[in-house]
Design a protein around this motif. Sequence first.
Motif, PDB file in Angstrom:
ATOM      1  N   ARG A   1      54.581  51.235  32.955  1.00 15.08           N
ATOM      2  CA  ARG A   1      53.492  52.503  32.693  1.00 15.08           C
ATOM      3  C   ARG A   1      52.972  52.807  33.760  1.00 15.08           C
ATOM      4  O   ARG A   1      51.938  52.232  34.594  1.00 15.08           O
ATOM      5  N   GLN A   2      53.433  53.853  34.306  1.00 19.78           N
ATOM      6  CA  GLN A   2      52.858  54.737  35.307  1.00 19.78           C
ATOM      7  C   GLN A   2      52.774  55.979  34.919  1.00 19.78           C
ATOM      8  O   GLN A   2      53.647  56.821  34.581  1.00 19.78           O
ATOM      9  N   ALA A   3      51.449  56.515  34.499  1.00 24.44           N
ATOM     10  CA  ALA A   3      51.287  57.771  33.767  1.00 24.44           C
ATOM     11  C   ALA A   3      51.514  58.886  34.824  1.00 24.44           C
ATOM     12  O   ALA A   3      50.921  58.744  35.826  1.00 24.44           O
ATOM     13  N   PRO A   4      51.995  60.015  34.129  1.00 26.79           N
ATOM     14  CA  PRO A   4      52.050  61.041  34.920  1.00 26.79           C
ATOM     15  C   PRO A   4      50.591  61.478  35.601  1.00 26.79           C
ATOM     16  O   PRO A   4      50.555  62.149  36.661  1.00 26.79           O
ATOM     17  N   SER A   5      49.613  61.362  34.861  1.00 21.57           N
ATOM     18  CA  SER A   5      48.275  61.428  35.502  1.00 21.57           C
ATOM     19  C   SER A   5      47.854  60.565  36.489  1.00 21.57           C
ATOM     20  O   SER A   5      46.564  60.585  37.171  1.00 21.57           O
ATOM     21  N   GLY A   6      48.576  59.385  37.004  1.00 24.91           N
ATOM     22  CA  GLY A   6      48.267  58.575  37.895  1.00 24.91           C
ATOM     23  C   GLY A   6      47.709  57.351  37.332  1.00 24.91           C
ATOM     24  O   GLY A   6      47.409  56.435  38.240  1.00 24.91           O
ATOM     25  N   GLY A   7      47.395  57.312  36.067  1.00 24.12           N
ATOM     26  CA  GLY A   7      46.910  56.105  35.588  1.00 24.12           C
ATOM     27  C   GLY A   7      47.975  54.967  35.418  1.00 24.12           C
ATOM     28  O   GLY A   7      49.130  55.054  35.341  1.00 24.12           O
ATOM     29  N   THR A   8      47.351  53.705  35.256  1.00 26.19           N
ATOM     30  CA  THR A   8      48.204  52.351  35.124  1.00 26.19           C
ATOM     31  C   THR A   8      47.689  51.600  34.305  1.00 26.19           C
ATOM     32  O   THR A   8      46.459  51.717  33.667  1.00 26.19           O
ATOM     33  N   LEU A   9      48.586  50.993  33.655  1.00 26.07           N
ATOM     34  CA  LEU A   9      48.076  49.727  32.383  1.00 26.07           C
ATOM     35  C   LEU A   9      49.079  48.535  32.685  1.00 26.07           C
ATOM     36  O   LEU A   9      50.337  48.697  32.867  1.00 26.07           O
ATOM     37  N   ARG A  10      48.272  47.456  33.132  1.00 30.98           N
ATOM     38  CA  ARG A  10      48.772  46.267  33.222  1.00 30.98           C
ATOM     39  C   ARG A  10      48.543  45.246  32.258  1.00 30.98           C
ATOM     40  O   ARG A  10      47.203  45.245  31.822  1.00 30.98           O
ATOM     41  N   VAL A  11      49.106  44.388  31.717  1.00 34.74           N
ATOM     42  CA  VAL A  11      48.868  43.391  30.656  1.00 34.74           C
ATOM     43  C   VAL A  11      48.837  41.876  31.307  1.00 34.74           C
ATOM     44  O   VAL A  11      49.975  41.525  31.942  1.00 34.74           O
ATOM     45  N   VAL A  12      48.012  41.130  31.304  1.00 34.44           N
ATOM     46  CA  VAL A  12      47.449  39.784  31.904  1.00 34.44           C
ATOM     47  C   VAL A  12      47.369  38.849  30.770  1.00 34.44           C
ATOM     48  O   VAL A  12      46.341  39.109  30.174  1.00 34.44           O
ATOM     49  N   ALA A  13      48.008  37.757  30.705  1.00 35.05           N
ATOM     50  CA  ALA A  13      47.596  36.491  29.974  1.00 35.05           C
ATOM     51  C   ALA A  13      46.466  35.946  30.604  1.00 35.05           C
ATOM     52  O   ALA A  13      46.529  35.310  31.680  1.00 35.05           O
ATOM     53  N   ALA A  14      45.261  36.076  30.245  1.00 33.75           N
ATOM     54  CA  ALA A  14      43.970  35.491  30.400  1.00 33.75           C
ATOM     55  C   ALA A  14      43.076  35.250  29.429  1.00 33.75           C
ATOM     56  O   ALA A  14      42.918  36.040  28.440  1.00 33.75           O
ATOM     57  N   ASP A  15      42.272  34.074  29.445  1.00 34.78           N
ATOM     58  CA  ASP A  15      41.157  33.678  28.473  1.00 34.78           C
ATOM     59  C   ASP A  15      39.842  34.063  29.223  1.00 34.78           C
ATOM     60  O   ASP A  15      39.410  33.892  30.214  1.00 34.78           O
ATOM     61  N   VAL A  16      39.249  35.175  28.444  1.00 38.60           N
ATOM     62  CA  VAL A  16      37.921  35.881  28.725  1.00 38.60           C
ATOM     63  C   VAL A  16      36.894  34.561  29.041  1.00 38.60           C
ATOM     64  O   VAL A  16      35.933  34.971  29.898  1.00 38.60           O
ATOM     65  N   THR A  17      36.810  33.539  28.208  1.00 41.16           N
ATOM     66  CA  THR A  17      36.063  32.531  28.348  1.00 41.16           C
ATOM     67  C   THR A  17      36.039  32.016  29.611  1.00 41.16           C
ATOM     68  O   THR A  17      35.114  31.539  30.455  1.00 41.16           O
ATOM     69  N   ALA A  18      37.160  31.513  30.218  1.00 41.36           N
ATOM     70  CA  ALA A  18      37.541  30.917  31.308  1.00 41.36           C
ATOM     71  C   ALA A  18      37.124  31.955  32.587  1.00 41.36           C
ATOM     72  O   ALA A  18      36.697  31.461  33.608  1.00 41.36           O
ATOM     73  N   LEU A  19      37.671  33.156  32.422  1.00 36.44           N
ATOM     74  CA  LEU A  19      37.257  34.156  33.520  1.00 36.44           C
ATOM     75  C   LEU A  19      35.743  34.149  33.617  1.00 36.44           C
ATOM     76  O   LEU A  19      35.284  34.434  34.729  1.00 36.44           O
ATOM     77  N   ALA A  20      35.020  34.212  32.576  1.00 37.77           N
ATOM     78  CA  ALA A  20      33.451  34.470  32.633  1.00 37.77           C
ATOM     79  C   ALA A  20      32.977  33.177  33.345  1.00 37.77           C
ATOM     80  O   ALA A  20      31.955  33.534  34.029  1.00 37.77           O
ATOM     81  N   ALA A  21      33.646  32.102  33.225  1.00 39.01           N
ATOM     82  CA  ALA A  21      33.022  30.943  33.989  1.00 39.01           C
ATOM     83  C   ALA A  21      33.584  30.838  35.391  1.00 39.01           C
ATOM     84  O   ALA A  21      32.843  30.267  36.133  1.00 39.01           O
ATOM     85  N   ASP A  22      34.413  31.502  35.783  1.00 40.03           N
ATOM     86  CA  ASP A  22      34.918  31.411  37.230  1.00 40.03           C
ATOM     87  C   ASP A  22      33.845  32.512  38.196  1.00 40.03           C
ATOM     88  O   ASP A  22      33.223  33.129  37.618  1.00 40.03           O
ATOM     89  N   ASP A  23      34.262  32.213  39.541  1.00 41.89           N
ATOM     90  CA  ASP A  23      33.361  33.217  40.167  1.00 41.89           C
ATOM     91  C   ASP A  23      33.967  34.375  40.238  1.00 41.89           C
ATOM     92  O   ASP A  23      35.002  34.664  39.918  1.00 41.89           O
ATOM     93  N   GLU A  24      33.374  35.107  40.913  1.00 39.57           N
ATOM     94  CA  GLU A  24      33.875  36.681  41.058  1.00 39.57           C
ATOM     95  C   GLU A  24      35.292  36.691  41.808  1.00 39.57           C
ATOM     96  O   GLU A  24      36.174  37.269  41.268  1.00 39.57           O
ATOM     97  N   ARG A  25      35.317  36.159  42.728  1.00 41.47           N
ATOM     98  CA  ARG A  25      36.703  36.207  43.510  1.00 41.47           C
ATOM     99  C   ARG A  25      37.922  35.566  42.706  1.00 41.47           C
ATOM    100  O   ARG A  25      38.726  35.887  42.731  1.00 41.47           O
ATOM    101  N   ALA A  26      37.615  34.407  41.803  1.00 41.17           N
ATOM    102  CA  ALA A  26      38.501  33.763  41.215  1.00 41.17           C
ATOM    103  C   ALA A  26      38.896  34.562  39.975  1.00 41.17           C
ATOM    104  O   ALA A  26      40.140  34.642  39.646  1.00 41.17           O
TER     105      ALA A  26
END
Length: 166
Positions: A61-86
Motif C-alpha cells: 500500500r503506497q497510495a498515489p497521494s503518498g499515503g501509507t497503510l501498515r498493519v501491525v499485530a499489537a495489543d493496545v492494552t500492552a502498548l498503553a502500559a509501555d513507555d513512549e519509546r517502547a
Amino acid sequence: MVRPPPSERALVAALGRYERLIEVGVGRRPGVARALADRGHEVVAIDVEVNDAAQDAAAGRQAPSGGTLRVVAADVTALAADDERAAQSALGIGASDETAGEAPDAPGGVDAVYARNLPAELQRATVALAERLGAACLFTTLGFEEPVVDVSRKSTESGTVVFVAR
C-alpha cells in the motif's frame, strides 16, 4: 465501487486534519485506514490478531497521494502500559533523527489514535496510548454503549457521533 457506511465516512472526515494516525482494533474493517491512506495520510492499523482483510488492504500500500497503510499485530492494552519509546518501537513509529523536533505537538510521531466501534473495555487503554504518544484520541462506539472515559461529542450530518477524548 461500494460506498462506505455513514459511520466510516464520518470518522474519515473527523480525522482528515491529522497526518499520522494509529487505528486501534482494525479487525476485518480496514476501510477507514485505507480511505485515510488514499487521502495521503500515514496510518498504522493495529489489532491483537491481524486478519487477511487488513493484511490485504495494506499489502504493497503506497497510495498515489503518498499515503501509507501498515498493519501491525499489537495489543493496545500492552502498548498503553509501555513507555513512549517502547510503544513507538513496537509500532515502528517515531520521529527519525532528521525530523526530530519538527512536530512538537506530536512527540510520538503520531497525531491521532482512533478506533471504530471501540468497545468500553478498550477505551481507557486507547486513551492512555494516545496520551502516552501526545496524540489526539477519537472514536466511535458500538452504538449501544456510552463512553466510559471523559469525552466531548461531535455529531455529524449522518447522525454518527464521534467521541473526542483528547
